[in-house]
Design a protein around this motif. Sequence first.
Motif, PDB file in Angstrom:
ATOM      1  N   GLY A 226      18.382  -4.920  43.916  1.00  0.00           N
ATOM      2  CA  GLY A 226      19.130  -3.968  43.090  1.00  0.00           C
ATOM      3  C   GLY A 226      19.428  -4.530  41.713  1.00  0.00           C
ATOM      4  N   TYR A 269      20.006   6.706  31.310  1.00  0.00           N
ATOM      5  CA  TYR A 269      19.617   5.283  31.314  1.00  0.00           C
ATOM      6  C   TYR A 269      18.113   5.236  31.100  1.00  0.00           C
ATOM      7  CZ  TYR A 269      18.540   0.976  34.144  1.00  0.00           C
ATOM      8  OH  TYR A 269      18.056  -0.203  34.639  1.00  0.00           O
ATOM      9  N   ASN A 285      17.106   6.870  34.469  1.00  0.00           N
ATOM     10  CA  ASN A 285      18.088   7.040  35.525  1.00  0.00           C
ATOM     11  C   ASN A 285      19.197   7.945  34.998  1.00  0.00           C
ATOM     12  OD1 ASN A 285      16.799   5.403  37.447  1.00  0.00           O
ATOM     13  ND2 ASN A 285      17.563   3.570  36.406  1.00  0.00           N
ATOM     14  N   PRO A 291      23.304  -4.064  37.764  1.00  0.00           N
ATOM     15  CA  PRO A 291      24.537  -4.615  37.199  1.00  0.00           C
ATOM     16  C   PRO A 291      24.769  -4.384  35.705  1.00  0.00           C
ATOM     17  CG  PRO A 291      22.907  -6.366  37.367  1.00  0.00           C
ATOM     18  CD  PRO A 291      22.245  -5.107  37.857  1.00  0.00           C
TER      19      PRO A 291
HETATM   20  N1  GLY Z   1      19.731  -2.076  37.317  1.00  0.00           N
HETATM   21  C1  GLY Z   1      18.885  -1.088  37.802  1.00  0.00           C
HETATM   22  C2  GLY Z   1      19.523   0.190  38.133  1.00  0.00           C
HETATM   23  O1  GLY Z   1      20.700   0.376  37.993  1.00  0.00           O
HETATM   24  O2  GLY Z   1      18.811   1.094  38.568  1.00  0.00           O
END
Ligand code: GLY
Length: 422
Positions: A226, A269, A285, A291
């Motif tokens: 992740g 994102y 995203n 993080p």
């Molecule tokens: N750091 C990758 C995400 O939040 O998808």
Amino acid sequence: MKILVIGSGGREHALVWKINQSPKVSKIYCAPGNAGISQLAQCINIGPDKIMKLADFAQKTKIDLTVVGPELSLSMGIVDEFTKRGLKIFGPTKMATEIESSKVFSKHMMEKYNIPTADYCTFTDNKEALAYIKKSQFPLVLKADGLAAGKGVFIVHNIEEARTSLDSLMNEKIFGDAGLQVIVEDYLEGEEVSVLAFSDGQNVVPMVSSQDHKKIYDHDRGPNTGGMGAYSPVPFYDENSKNKVLEDVLKPIIAGLKKEGREYKGVIYAGLVFTKNGIKVLEFNARFGDPETQVLLPGLETDIVEIFMAVIEGQLPKIVIKWKNNSIVCVVAASGGYPTKYQKGKIISGLEKLENKNDIYVFHAGTKFQKEEIVTSGGRVLGITAWAENINEAKKKAYEGIEKIYFEDIYYRKDIALKAIK
Ligand code: GLY
């Protein structure tokens, strides 16, 4: 104001921590939260997929604003349900969230609105995908269309690897329906940068840049996780890159979504790759990164609740979003064995040594209380986050911090932010 935060990771702890600094806030709830969050907010035992229960709770408790962390809740339509009930909520609608929850939709949007990304083809038939792959150049990237908890991407180097990945997605259905449609795309070679931005549907305001460390081992080796740590800002993300990303990526995607009748309010994102042929989008995203959030919010000067309200009301230009001129590093402490098998229930010690400092904070992810003790309850356990005038100092402080923490089988990367240091 009474605020409800949905989620239980380091991202949500960082959100609760920042929201707690707002003079507008009288009480914070978090569903379901974790041990660290429970020191700042009242944790409510409702999972992020229980949309109706969350909405009932928000109505009953007279929550003034709900902030959504995980993509799961967004993709299930939490924003639509809350809005229908007249409840204020920060995040995109289910249709707008498809920019993350359907990789095929996302690629089509990038193609339609001329947003630079890797060349690709989509398939619902395993044999057709294999025939295309045989004619293409390796390495290639195979992506499940739907959400797969960050595990739906395979980098394949030969036809055997491609066959195995396609089989597991399309025949074995390891991610259920999420893998019934597959994208095959060119592999993008280069450094990755995350650029998150606030959008009120019309206007888009980027945050400072950050870089995640997705692989489990030092020097970006081993399987994806992740995210094992992050830093901000990214030194090679210069003014020219900022302008390009705003003009060629962020503005077109927000305008495109509006044109498609999927007005986008929340955090968008952009996962970017700096290739030798320019900056390209790896993925979008529909939420704060994790993080990344842990290295963004300690640098945010503006009241985050004011930003959330301006986004919801479509009034982003009315506020000035300010960032501190500092560098921030987050090192994730994980359970040994993560991202595959790991044990839970290990007692965590040393947390008190990092309390009440003004340059380091421990964001909790997989932690819970077991009687009086805090124990591990997930793969990523803590994000030790430090800030300083420069990245070198911030990195040093984060690593000095993590050395004070102990639990059995603790694992962390030793090279977070190394790339940012000359
Ligand atoms: N750091 C990758 C995400 O939040 O998808």
